[in-house]
Design an enzyme around this catalytic site. Structure first.
Site, PDB file in Angstrom:
ATOM      1  CG  ASP A  63      -6.955  -2.380  -3.849  1.00 50.94           C
ATOM      2  OD1 ASP A  63      -7.449  -1.407  -3.227  1.00 50.94           O
ATOM      3  OD2 ASP A  63      -5.498  -2.605  -3.567  1.00 50.94           O
TER       4      ASP A  63
ATOM      5  CB  SER B 273      -1.028   0.010   1.099  1.00 47.91           C
ATOM      6  OG  SER B 273      -1.843   0.741   1.059  1.00 47.91           O
TER       7      SER B 273
ATOM      8  CG  HIS C 244      -5.807  -1.787  -0.082  1.00 46.84           C
ATOM      9  ND1 HIS C 244      -5.160  -1.487  -1.280  1.00 46.84           N
ATOM     10  CD2 HIS C 244      -5.398  -1.366   1.267  1.00 46.84           C
ATOM     11  CE1 HIS C 244      -4.034  -0.722  -0.609  1.00 46.84           C
ATOM     12  NE2 HIS C 244      -4.266  -0.709   0.737  1.00 46.84           N
TER      13      HIS C 244
END
Length: 354
Positions: free
Chosen positions: A263, A161, A295
């Site tokens: 995601d 991320s 995600h």
């Protein structure tokens, strides 16, 4: 992600600046439900983090605040081990080295050393500080990991991320330094076997409005990234297309980007586009997409599910790719232990705010 770190009042205020009003309330409630559903797994991971002899916590790698890293060591000490230098996510605001505990535990069970690098978050620091911290942490690993049984010739850089973005910025910035004249460096991109980016964003121009609609408001995001004029510098996908950076691109290691197609925190196109751009400018890159994964599925729910999951096996296969003995062990490795019942994982998938 919600191990035992306690928020101070200032942490709460800085986070509240990012998500406010109705969206803040609904996502806060969703986050609470999500955390409660995964709590059985978090408790087990926290116990491992604090009590396992295989974890070396808060090793100092620099002089700045939060210049610490955690090491996850395999149980067997025979032979030099491959190493993953991991930079955690957290929206550039709540990143913390312990967020990588689950990954560290499970990779160390496959005879891989994992070093989770902490870094200053906003508002304690901005993106330049984060990149500086990441670079110092990587330098420490490159120059000292042999003391912990690691192989300095088999170091893999990985981020998730926001951590994937920070790691990519750090890698490209280091390559640029190495093509400059008189720039002193304490580590080299040649020491990194490959970069593994998980659910990252690499073109901030394409993401700024997306983040704004999801509560990471434009004004706060630009403060983190040091203003609109700095977006080019901290967008690796854009930066590598600069003709002046072409010599640096040739120094980059292979780049493998992992992303779930479901995601909605950072769309999968972010990884696909960066990989396409790198190949177009002469780099070595590929993107690996996982159908229907969100995600957090790839980083939390799937690892807590136990058994085997595609992305974990892909990562291990890359790291052990040149080690036939390790690959043979992987083929007969026992399935990972389930940490959370399936019905709770499915509910967590449904309510996840990420």
């Amino acid at each position: 992600m919600l191990l035992t770190r306690r928020f101070t009042f200032l942490d709460y205020v800085s986070s509240s600046l990012v998500i406010s009003g109705y969206r803040w309330i609904t996502r806060f409630l969703a986050l609470g439900c999500y955390a409660m559903l995964l709590m059985p797994g978090f408790i087990q991971v926290a116990f491992y983090y604090f009590f396992s002899r295989q974890v070396r916590r808060s090793i100092i790698y620099g002089e700045k605040p939060r210049n610490r890293l955690d090491l996850y060591l395999p149980k067997t000490s025979q032979g030099r081990k491959p190493v993953v230098a991991f930079i955690t996510g957290g929206a550039w605001i709540i990143g913390y080295k312990a967020w990588g505990s689950l990954l560290g535990q499970q990779l160390s069970e496959r005879d891989i050393i994992v070093a989770c690098i902490d870094y200053r978050n906003f508002p304690q620091g901005t993106i330049s500080d984060m990149v500086e911290d990441a670079s110092q942490g990587i330098s420490f690993i490159c120059n000292n990991i042999s003391e912990y049984g690691g192989d300095p010739n088999r170091i893999y850089l990985m981020g998730q991320s926001a951590g994937a973005h920070i790691a990519a910025c750090t890698l490209v910035n280091q390559a640029i330094k190495e093509t400059g004249e008189g720039d002193s460096v304490s580590w080299s991109v040649s020491q990194i076997k490959a970069y593994l980016g998980l659910s990252g964003g690499y073109n901030l121009f394409n993401l700024i409005e997306h983040f704004h609609t999801r509560g990471l408001y434009r004004s706060i995001f630009l403060s983190i990234m040091e203003g609109e004029d700095s977006l080019h510098q901290f967008s690796p996908e854009v930066l590598v297309q600069d003709s002046n950076v072409k010599p640096a691109v040739s120094l980059l290691p292979p780049v493998i980007l992992f992303h779930g197609t479901a995601d909605y925190s950072i769309p999968a196109d972010a990884s696909q586009n960066f990989a396409d751009t790198l190949r177009r400018v002469g780099g070595k890159a590929e993107s690996m997409l996982y159908d229907g994964k969100t995600h957090t599925d790839l980083f939390l729910q799937d690892p807590m599910r136990g058994g085997r999951d595609e992305m974990f096996e892909d990562v291990v296969a890359i790291i052990h790719g040149e080690d036939e003995a390790a690959l043979a062990k992987d083929a007969v490795a026992p399935p990972r232990r389930r940490l959370v019942p399936e019905f709770m994982l499915k509910l967590a998938h449904d309510v996840s705010p990420f």
